[in-house]
Design a protein around this motif. Structure first.
Motif, PDB file in Angstrom:
ATOM      1  N   VAL A 129      -6.129 -13.614 -13.460  1.00 20.67           N
ATOM      2  CA  VAL A 129      -6.703 -12.341 -13.868  1.00 20.67           C
ATOM      3  C   VAL A 129      -6.221 -11.285 -12.886  1.00 20.67           C
ATOM      4  CG1 VAL A 129      -8.808 -11.032 -14.314  1.00 20.67           C
ATOM      5  CG2 VAL A 129      -8.714 -13.471 -14.874  1.00 20.67           C
ATOM      6  N   ALA A 130      -5.670 -10.180 -13.411  1.00 20.39           N
ATOM      7  CA  ALA A 130      -5.090  -9.136 -12.574  1.00 20.39           C
ATOM      8  C   ALA A 130      -5.803  -7.813 -12.804  1.00 20.39           C
ATOM      9  CB  ALA A 130      -3.601  -8.978 -12.872  1.00 20.39           C
ATOM     10  N   GLY A 131      -5.977  -7.067 -11.740  1.00 22.04           N
ATOM     11  CA  GLY A 131      -6.649  -5.778 -11.813  1.00 22.04           C
ATOM     12  C   GLY A 131      -5.695  -4.626 -12.061  1.00 22.04           C
ATOM     13  N   HIS A 134      -6.353 -12.892  -2.223  1.00 27.35           N
ATOM     14  CA  HIS A 134      -5.614 -12.304  -1.102  1.00 27.35           C
ATOM     15  C   HIS A 134      -6.422 -11.215  -0.426  1.00 27.35           C
ATOM     16  CE1 HIS A 134      -4.673  -8.548  -3.407  1.00 27.35           C
ATOM     17  NE2 HIS A 134      -4.911  -9.357  -4.417  1.00 27.35           N
ATOM     18  N   THR A 135      -6.071 -10.927   0.818  1.00 23.17           N
ATOM     19  CA  THR A 135      -6.543  -9.731   1.500  1.00 23.17           C
ATOM     20  C   THR A 135      -5.454  -8.672   1.408  1.00 23.17           C
ATOM     21  OG1 THR A 135      -5.670 -10.506   3.616  1.00 23.17           O
ATOM     22  CG2 THR A 135      -7.965 -11.020   3.123  1.00 23.17           C
ATOM     23  N   GLY A 136      -5.828  -7.412   1.609  1.00 23.03           N
ATOM     24  CA  GLY A 136      -4.846  -6.336   1.598  1.00 23.03           C
ATOM     25  C   GLY A 136      -4.431  -5.935   0.198  1.00 23.03           C
ATOM     26  N   PHE A 166      -0.853  -9.198  -3.158  1.00 29.63           N
ATOM     27  CA  PHE A 166      -1.150 -10.621  -3.357  1.00 29.63           C
ATOM     28  C   PHE A 166      -0.124 -11.457  -2.613  1.00 29.63           C
ATOM     29  CE2 PHE A 166      -0.365 -14.541  -5.823  1.00 29.63           C
ATOM     30  CZ  PHE A 166      -1.633 -15.106  -5.795  1.00 29.63           C
ATOM     31  N   CYS A 167       1.157 -11.203  -2.874  1.00 28.11           N
ATOM     32  CA  CYS A 167       2.236 -11.902  -2.172  1.00 28.11           C
ATOM     33  C   CYS A 167       3.528 -11.134  -2.381  1.00 28.11           C
ATOM     34  CB  CYS A 167       2.373 -13.335  -2.674  1.00 28.11           C
ATOM     35  SG  CYS A 167       3.697 -14.246  -1.843  1.00 28.11           S
ATOM     36  N   ALA A 168       4.222 -10.830  -1.274  1.00 30.08           N
ATOM     37  CA  ALA A 168       5.450 -10.028  -1.332  1.00 30.08           C
ATOM     38  C   ALA A 168       6.701 -10.868  -1.534  1.00 30.08           C
ATOM     39  CB  ALA A 168       5.585  -9.215  -0.045  1.00 30.08           C
ATOM     40  N   GLY A 207      -3.700  -6.737  -6.261  1.00 28.59           N
ATOM     41  CA  GLY A 207      -2.644  -5.993  -5.579  1.00 28.59           C
ATOM     42  C   GLY A 207      -1.275  -6.334  -6.132  1.00 28.59           C
ATOM     43  N   HIS A 208      -0.255  -6.091  -5.334  1.00 25.26           N
ATOM     44  CA  HIS A 208       1.125  -6.203  -5.795  1.00 25.26           C
ATOM     45  C   HIS A 208       1.654  -7.635  -5.654  1.00 25.26           C
ATOM     46  CE1 HIS A 208       0.680  -1.936  -5.811  1.00 25.26           C
ATOM     47  NE2 HIS A 208       0.563  -1.880  -4.497  1.00 25.26           N
TER      48      HIS A 208
END
Length: 244
Positions: free
Chosen positions: A111-113, A54-56, A59-61, A94-95
């Motif tokens: 994999v998540a940061g 994703h950008t921003g 990830f996906c809202a 991201g979220h």
């Protein structure tokens, strides 16, 4: 405007959710473009695996409440990720919220940061994680599912790894992906497809058995008075009427 950016590198196709203005929400357009991009990857013999990123900062809202996809189209997207004869790896920095967790859970590896966070917010909107249960419940620890389905609490990448939502939490996501992508590049296309088929068979049977009922249940919830109040309150940035 293109909502999915694509690139190729040594057998890995990267599909990037590129709608940061609405936090990569699941609009009808984004779902349609992602399905097309996945079909292209399936047909491309040079593609060994797919990375979904994703950008921003998100990830996906979840569902785009202003232009939501048809529930059948979203269920079709999740099923296509599960059934794709090539591994799909989520790269999350991201979220992730609501329906975004269903998209994430459809992936084979994730994999998540450290900056990522997760929440199933449906219950706070008068809804429920209905169709995304098709991919979520086979992955999640049962006790954790009970808690986060009901409370809508936010949790971090370490907790997401502990409960089975993601494969690993990493301080540096790209470093964490190196051995995974190397392993996929070393595997044969036939070996990957056959191995994935083994681990996804039960999930695909669940789609065939329960998807229609869950789509109907989701539609009924979205049409309810409570959901209308919940979504209106969310868009107006206020508490819904039932909050005590």
């Amino acid at each position: 405007m293109t909502l999915i950016a694509t690139s190729r590198d040594r057998g890995i196709a990267t599909l990037t959710l590129d709608s940061p203005a609405n936090r990569n929400a699941l609009s009808a357009s984004l779902v349609g473009e992602l399905r097309e991009a996945l079909a292209d990857c399936a047909a491309d013999e040079t593609v060994r695996a797919v990375v979904l990123t994703h950008t921003g900062s998100t990830f996906c809202a979840g569902a785009d409440l202003t232009a939501p996809p048809d529930p059948e189209a979203f269920v079709g997207l999740m099923r296509e990720i599960v059934a794709l004869p090539k591994p799909v790896v989520a790269r999350v920095t991201g979220h992730v919220r609501a329906g975004g967790l269903g998209l994430l859970a459809a992936c084979d590896i994730a994999v998540a940061g450290e900056a990522s966070s997760f929440a199933l917010t449906e219950s706070r909107l008068g809804l429920a994680p209905a169709v995304i249960s098709l991919t979520l419940l086979p992955r999640l620890d049962r006790t954790a599912a009970n808690r986060y389905y009901l409370t809508g609490e936010r949790f971090d990448a370490a907790e997401a790894a502990r409960i089975g939502l993601v494969t690993a939490a990493a301080e540096d996501v790209d470093k964490g992906l190196v051995p995974i992508l190397d392993g996929l590049r070393r595997a044969s296309p036939q070996g990957l497809a056959a191995s994935k088929e083994l681990v996804t068979a039960t999930v695909l049977r669940s789609f065939d058995q329960y998807a229609e009922d869950l789509i109907a249940r989701s539609a009924a919830l979205f049409a309810s008075d409570e959901a209308r109040e919940g979504m209106t309150a969310f868009l107006e940035r206020r508490d819904p009427a039932w909050v005590r």
